[in-house]
Design a protein around this motif. Structure first.
Motif, PDB file in Angstrom:
ATOM      1  N   ALA A   1      -3.178  32.501  67.427  1.00 29.03           N
ATOM      2  CA  ALA A   1      -3.574  33.777  66.817  1.00 29.03           C
ATOM      3  C   ALA A   1      -3.617  33.699  65.294  1.00 29.03           C
ATOM      4  CB  ALA A   1      -2.601  34.872  67.248  1.00 29.03           C
ATOM      5  N   GLY A   2      -3.126  32.603  64.728  1.00 29.41           N
ATOM      6  CA  GLY A   2      -3.114  32.467  63.272  1.00 29.41           C
ATOM      7  C   GLY A   2      -2.061  33.338  62.612  1.00 29.41           C
ATOM      8  N   MET A   3      -0.905  33.477  63.260  1.00 22.35           N
ATOM      9  CA  MET A   3       0.172  34.332  62.765  1.00 22.35           C
ATOM     10  C   MET A   3       1.491  33.573  62.779  1.00 22.35           C
ATOM     11  SD  MET A   3      -0.570  37.815  64.845  1.00 22.35           S
ATOM     12  CE  MET A   3      -2.031  38.777  64.574  1.00 22.35           C
ATOM     13  N   HIS A   4       2.477  34.174  62.160  1.00 23.74           N
ATOM     14  CA  HIS A   4       3.829  33.636  62.184  1.00 23.74           C
ATOM     15  C   HIS A   4       4.529  34.144  63.448  1.00 23.74           C
ATOM     16  CE1 HIS A   4       7.998  32.928  60.988  1.00 23.74           C
ATOM     17  NE2 HIS A   4       7.500  32.035  60.139  1.00 23.74           N
ATOM     18  N   PRO A   5       5.371  33.317  64.087  1.00 19.94           N
ATOM     19  CA  PRO A   5       6.080  33.775  65.289  1.00 19.94           C
ATOM     20  C   PRO A   5       6.877  35.063  65.082  1.00 19.94           C
ATOM     21  CG  PRO A   5       6.321  31.408  65.069  1.00 19.94           C
ATOM     22  CD  PRO A   5       5.638  31.900  63.817  1.00 19.94           C
ATOM     23  N   GLN A   6       7.416  35.258  63.896  1.00 17.85           N
ATOM     24  CA  GLN A   6       8.179  36.486  63.629  1.00 17.85           C
ATOM     25  C   GLN A   6       7.270  37.722  63.703  1.00 17.85           C
ATOM     26  OE1 GLN A   6      11.449  36.452  63.484  1.00 17.85           O
ATOM     27  NE2 GLN A   6      11.451  38.668  63.451  1.00 17.85           N
ATOM     28  N   THR A   7       6.014  37.561  63.313  1.00 22.37           N
ATOM     29  CA  THR A   7       5.055  38.654  63.403  1.00 22.37           C
ATOM     30  C   THR A   7       4.835  39.030  64.866  1.00 22.37           C
ATOM     31  OG1 THR A   7       3.960  37.827  61.409  1.00 22.37           O
ATOM     32  CG2 THR A   7       2.731  39.399  62.746  1.00 22.37           C
ATOM     33  N   LEU A   8       4.752  38.028  65.739  1.00 18.31           N
ATOM     34  CA  LEU A   8       4.587  38.296  67.164  1.00 18.31           C
ATOM     35  C   LEU A   8       5.798  39.033  67.728  1.00 18.31           C
ATOM     36  CD1 LEU A   8       2.355  36.167  66.674  1.00 18.31           C
ATOM     37  CD2 LEU A   8       2.815  35.357  68.970  1.00 18.31           C
ATOM     38  N   ARG A   9       6.991  38.665  67.276  1.00 20.79           N
ATOM     39  CA  ARG A   9       8.201  39.375  67.724  1.00 20.79           C
ATOM     40  C   ARG A   9       8.161  40.836  67.278  1.00 20.79           C
ATOM     41  NH1 ARG A   9      10.223  34.406  65.863  1.00 20.79           N
ATOM     42  NH2 ARG A   9      10.950  33.096  67.591  1.00 20.79           N
ATOM     43  N   GLN A  10       7.720  41.054  66.042  1.00 22.33           N
ATOM     44  CA  GLN A  10       7.622  42.427  65.522  1.00 22.33           C
ATOM     45  C   GLN A  10       6.603  43.236  66.317  1.00 22.33           C
ATOM     46  OE1 GLN A  10       9.496  43.884  63.311  1.00 22.33           O
ATOM     47  NE2 GLN A  10       8.380  45.799  63.166  1.00 22.33           N
ATOM     48  N   TYR A  11       5.458  42.635  66.611  1.00 21.83           N
ATOM     49  CA  TYR A  11       4.433  43.334  67.387  1.00 21.83           C
ATOM     50  C   TYR A  11       4.932  43.645  68.802  1.00 21.83           C
ATOM     51  CZ  TYR A  11       0.978  42.318  63.740  1.00 21.83           C
ATOM     52  OH  TYR A  11       0.281  42.261  62.567  1.00 21.83           O
ATOM     53  N   ASP A  12       5.742  42.748  69.344  1.00 23.73           N
ATOM     54  CA  ASP A  12       6.335  42.999  70.666  1.00 23.73           C
ATOM     55  C   ASP A  12       7.286  44.196  70.598  1.00 23.73           C
ATOM     56  OD1 ASP A  12       7.190  42.841  73.295  1.00 23.73           O
ATOM     57  OD2 ASP A  12       8.386  41.031  72.993  1.00 23.73           O
ATOM     58  N   ARG A  13       8.113  44.245  69.562  1.00 18.73           N
ATOM     59  CA  ARG A  13       9.044  45.381  69.390  1.00 18.73           C
ATOM     60  C   ARG A  13       8.292  46.697  69.227  1.00 18.73           C
ATOM     61  NH1 ARG A  13      12.147  41.510  66.727  1.00 18.73           N
ATOM     62  NH2 ARG A  13      11.214  41.887  64.694  1.00 18.73           N
ATOM     63  N   LEU A  14       7.147  46.664  68.535  1.00 20.66           N
ATOM     64  CA  LEU A  14       6.353  47.869  68.317  1.00 20.66           C
ATOM     65  C   LEU A  14       5.482  48.236  69.519  1.00 20.66           C
ATOM     66  CD1 LEU A  14       5.165  47.179  64.655  1.00 20.66           C
ATOM     67  CD2 LEU A  14       6.906  48.814  65.397  1.00 20.66           C
ATOM     68  N   GLY A  15       5.376  47.333  70.476  1.00 23.00           N
ATOM     69  CA  GLY A  15       4.568  47.606  71.657  1.00 23.00           C
ATOM     70  C   GLY A  15       3.085  47.329  71.463  1.00 23.00           C
ATOM     71  N   LEU A  16       2.715  46.621  70.406  1.00 24.66           N
ATOM     72  CA  LEU A  16       1.298  46.302  70.187  1.00 24.66           C
ATOM     73  C   LEU A  16       0.817  45.264  71.190  1.00 24.66           C
ATOM     74  CD1 LEU A  16       1.091  46.134  66.294  1.00 24.66           C
ATOM     75  CD2 LEU A  16       0.222  47.913  67.794  1.00 24.66           C
ATOM     76  N   VAL A  17       1.602  44.227  71.388  1.00 25.41           N
ATOM     77  CA  VAL A  17       1.304  43.183  72.366  1.00 25.41           C
ATOM     78  C   VAL A  17       2.611  42.899  73.098  1.00 25.41           C
ATOM     79  CG1 VAL A  17       0.531  40.810  72.713  1.00 25.41           C
ATOM     80  CG2 VAL A  17      -0.494  42.194  70.919  1.00 25.41           C
ATOM     81  N   SER A  18       2.607  43.102  74.398  1.00 29.51           N
ATOM     82  CA  SER A  18       3.827  42.917  75.199  1.00 29.51           C
ATOM     83  C   SER A  18       3.651  41.733  76.134  1.00 29.51           C
ATOM     84  CB  SER A  18       4.122  44.181  76.003  1.00 29.51           C
ATOM     85  OG  SER A  18       4.313  45.275  75.142  1.00 29.51           O
ATOM     86  N   PRO A  19       4.171  40.575  75.753  1.00 30.04           N
ATOM     87  CA  PRO A  19       4.033  39.392  76.599  1.00 30.04           C
ATOM     88  C   PRO A  19       4.933  39.478  77.823  1.00 30.04           C
ATOM     89  CG  PRO A  19       5.440  38.908  74.745  1.00 30.04           C
ATOM     90  CD  PRO A  19       4.918  40.300  74.532  1.00 30.04           C
ATOM     91  N   SER A  20       4.657  38.608  78.792  1.00 28.67           N
ATOM     92  CA  SER A  20       5.521  38.498  79.966  1.00 28.67           C
ATOM     93  C   SER A  20       6.822  37.834  79.548  1.00 28.67           C
ATOM     94  CB  SER A  20       4.845  37.650  81.041  1.00 28.67           C
ATOM     95  OG  SER A  20       3.643  38.243  81.435  1.00 28.67           O
TER      96      SER A  20
END
Length: 137
Positions: free
Chosen positions: A17-36
């Motif tokens: 995705a061209g992002m930092h892993p911490q950004t993905l964790r933040q997006y998961d917490r916000l409910g933007l992208v919820s991985p399995s």
């Protein structure tokens, strides 16, 4: 395998995705992208999740707030589900029409009653203009 199969660990998804892993964790917490999640609670991202992450990045670069992005993604998911449902209903209708020749068609009459018409015929439409005026008190 399909686009919703959880395949990627967070580091691989972040790179795709061209992002930092911490950004993905933040997006998961916000409910933007919820991985399995695995049994050990680690995140697993699908290709669809990666596509959502790229869309988040694109919208964010365009100046859309994170709450706006969440709403846009939710609406896009809803539209996709509705499209699938429409295709299912169209297929069911086509099956029904093939399996029931000589079916009856119903229409609404001029006074709101139900009128049965033969399949393949059209109802006659009125072209009159009706003006409604409320009763004066």
């Amino acid at each position: 395998m399909d686009e919703t199969s959880p395949l990627f660990v967070i580091s691989v998804a972040a790179e795709l995705a061209g992002m930092h892993p911490q950004t993905l964790r933040q997006y998961d917490r916000l409910g933007l992208v919820s991985p399995s999640r695995t049994a050990g609670k680690s995140r697993r991202y699908s290709m669809r999740d990666v596509a959502h992450l790229r869309e988040v990045a694109r919208l964010s670069a365009a100046g859309v707030s994170l709450e706006g992005i969440r709403r846009v993604l939710g609406l896009e998911d809803e539209v996709a589900m509705l499209r699938v449902r429409v295709r299912e209903l169209e297929a069911a209708l086509a099956d029904e029409m093939l399996n029931r020749p000589g079916r009856r068609v119903f229409a609404a009459g001029s006074h709101g009653e139900i009128v049965t018409i033969k399949a393949g015929t059209r109802t006659r439409r009125e072209n009159a203009v009706v003006v409604w005026r409320p009763l004066e008190r």
